[in-house]
Design an enzyme around this catalytic site. Structure first.
Site, short mmCIF file in Angstrom:
data_model
loop_
_atom_site.label_atom_id
_atom_site.label_comp_id
_atom_site.label_asym_id
_atom_site.label_seq_id
_atom_site.Cartn_x
_atom_site.Cartn_y
_atom_site.Cartn_z
N HIS A 1 0.92 -1.28 -0.06
CA HIS A 1 -0.15 0.20 -0.04
C HIS A 1 0.93 1.28 -0.18
O HIS A 1 0.67 2.29 -0.64
CB HIS A 1 -0.68 -0.07 1.20
CG HIS A 1 -1.76 1.29 1.68
ND1 HIS A 1 -2.84 1.40 0.94
CD2 HIS A 1 -1.09 2.47 2.12
CE1 HIS A 1 -3.10 3.08 1.49
NE2 HIS A 1 -2.31 3.11 2.29
N GLU A 2 1.87 1.45 0.70
CA GLU A 2 2.83 2.35 0.96
C GLU A 2 3.45 2.71 -0.28
O GLU A 2 3.82 3.79 -0.91
CB GLU A 2 3.63 2.46 2.03
CG GLU A 2 2.94 2.27 3.55
CD GLU A 2 1.88 3.47 3.58
OE1 GLU A 2 2.42 4.54 3.25
OE2 GLU A 2 0.91 3.09 4.43
N GLU A 14 -5.97 7.18 -0.76
CA GLU A 14 -5.76 5.77 -0.12
C GLU A 14 -6.61 4.50 -0.75
O GLU A 14 -6.03 3.63 -0.69
CB GLU A 14 -6.49 6.15 1.31
CG GLU A 14 -5.77 7.06 2.12
CD GLU A 14 -4.25 6.45 2.60
OE1 GLU A 14 -4.22 5.11 2.69
OE2 GLU A 14 -3.64 7.43 2.96
N HIS A 47 1.52 4.17 -3.14
CA HIS A 47 1.47 5.77 -2.97
C HIS A 47 2.73 6.35 -3.79
O HIS A 47 2.30 7.37 -4.45
CB HIS A 47 1.68 6.14 -1.62
CG HIS A 47 0.30 6.35 -0.61
ND1 HIS A 47 -0.96 6.67 -1.22
CD2 HIS A 47 -0.05 5.64 0.36
CE1 HIS A 47 -1.76 6.60 -0.29
NE2 HIS A 47 -1.15 6.02 0.77
#
Length: 284
Positions: free
Chosen positions: A146-147, A209, A150
């Site tokens: 997920h990070e 997100e 980004h």
């Protein structure tokens, strides 16, 4: 002798009229320039969403590197060999699946907060408290994926650009062009979505997100981690927060239920990638 009348400011020959005309022209040039820059700066995210990006990749990477170095100076770093090896094993697999340019640096911070972050410039930070909630390497992969998503989606550039284009432009530019410390550097770190205690935290929007959840799910599956564990992770997150938290419409983050629903809706495609993955890491 007939006295000469004072010049009429409304006539084209008057200096005041010419000054106002120059000012009006300059205003129009500035407005047109800004509008053109906004049009040129429009880009597309990995999911096809339109983005505003006003900064170059090198500029954003430099901001990320500076923020990361500041974090390493201010936060205690975990010295456990086992924890560092474990986190690096998961992170390396995710990084490899994302086909990045250059080398990435991974740091485990000794802190009880349940958090992690990735920054432009190839930097990943994981807080040791996260390891108590992400119970398996698959679940840790969901967070790191997920990070990293980004960064791949260039959300840092988008966030800084949005801040620049609205209320924080002068502050961001001042900090980037030579300011050191203070509110300016905090604004940049916040705009990058850095999950750290920087005084004013402006996390990514709910749209970003959710997009990072979707892209991160694909990354972890390509890396050979079981994407179904991403749902288990957010269930653990809900338990760790006591099932409460701020109402979604008041928050910049989606609710745990929304995240789980979003992940579940993309699970079939992720499972196909998982089955096709050449390796299935065992980092535990």
């Amino acid at each position: 002798m007939v006295p000469r009348e004072p010049p009429d400011d409304r006539t084209p020959a008057s200096p005041a009229f010419q000054t106002r005309s120059r000012d009006n022209i300059m205003r129009r040039i500035i407005i047109v320039s800004v509008l053109l820059s906004l049009l040129v700066a429009c880009a597309t995210s990995p999911t096809g969403r339109r983005q505003l990006k006003l900064f170059s990749g090198d500029e954003i990477a430099q901001m990320g590197i500076q923020s990361y170095q500041q974090m390493k100076q201010e936060e205690p770093i975990e010295t456990s060999t086992a924890e560092n090896r474990y986190v690096k094993c998961v992170a390396d697999a995710i990084i490899s699946a994302s086909n990045p340019e250059g080398q990435w640096e991974v740091t485990v911070f000794e802190d009880d907060q349940v958090n992690a972050f990735a920054l432009p410039g190839g930097k990943i930070g994981v807080y040791s408290g996260l390891l108590d909630v992400a119970e398996t390497d698959d679940q840790l992969a969901a967070v790191i994926g997920h990070e990293v998503a980004h960064v791949i989606a260039d959300h840092g550039n988008e966030r800084v650009s949005q801040q620049f284009a609205t209320q924080g432009g002068l502050q961001v530019v001042s900090a980037f062009l030579g300011g050191s410390g203070g509110a300016g550097s905090q604004a940049i770190m916040s705009a990058l979505g850095l999950g750290a205690q920087v005084g004013i935290l402006l996390p990514f929007s709910r749209t970003q997100e959710s997009e990072a959840d979707t892209v991160g799910l694909e990354l972890m599956a390509r890396a050979g981690f079981d994407p179904r564990q991403s749902v288990d992770l957010w269930q653990n997150m809900a338990e760790a927060s006591g099932g409460g938290g701020q109402a979604e419409f008041l928050s910049t983050h989606p609710s745990n239920d929304s995240r789980i629903n979003n992940l579940s809706s993309h699970m079939d495609e992720a499972m196909q990638l998982y089955r096709q993955a050449p390796n299935h890491p065992d980092c535990g």
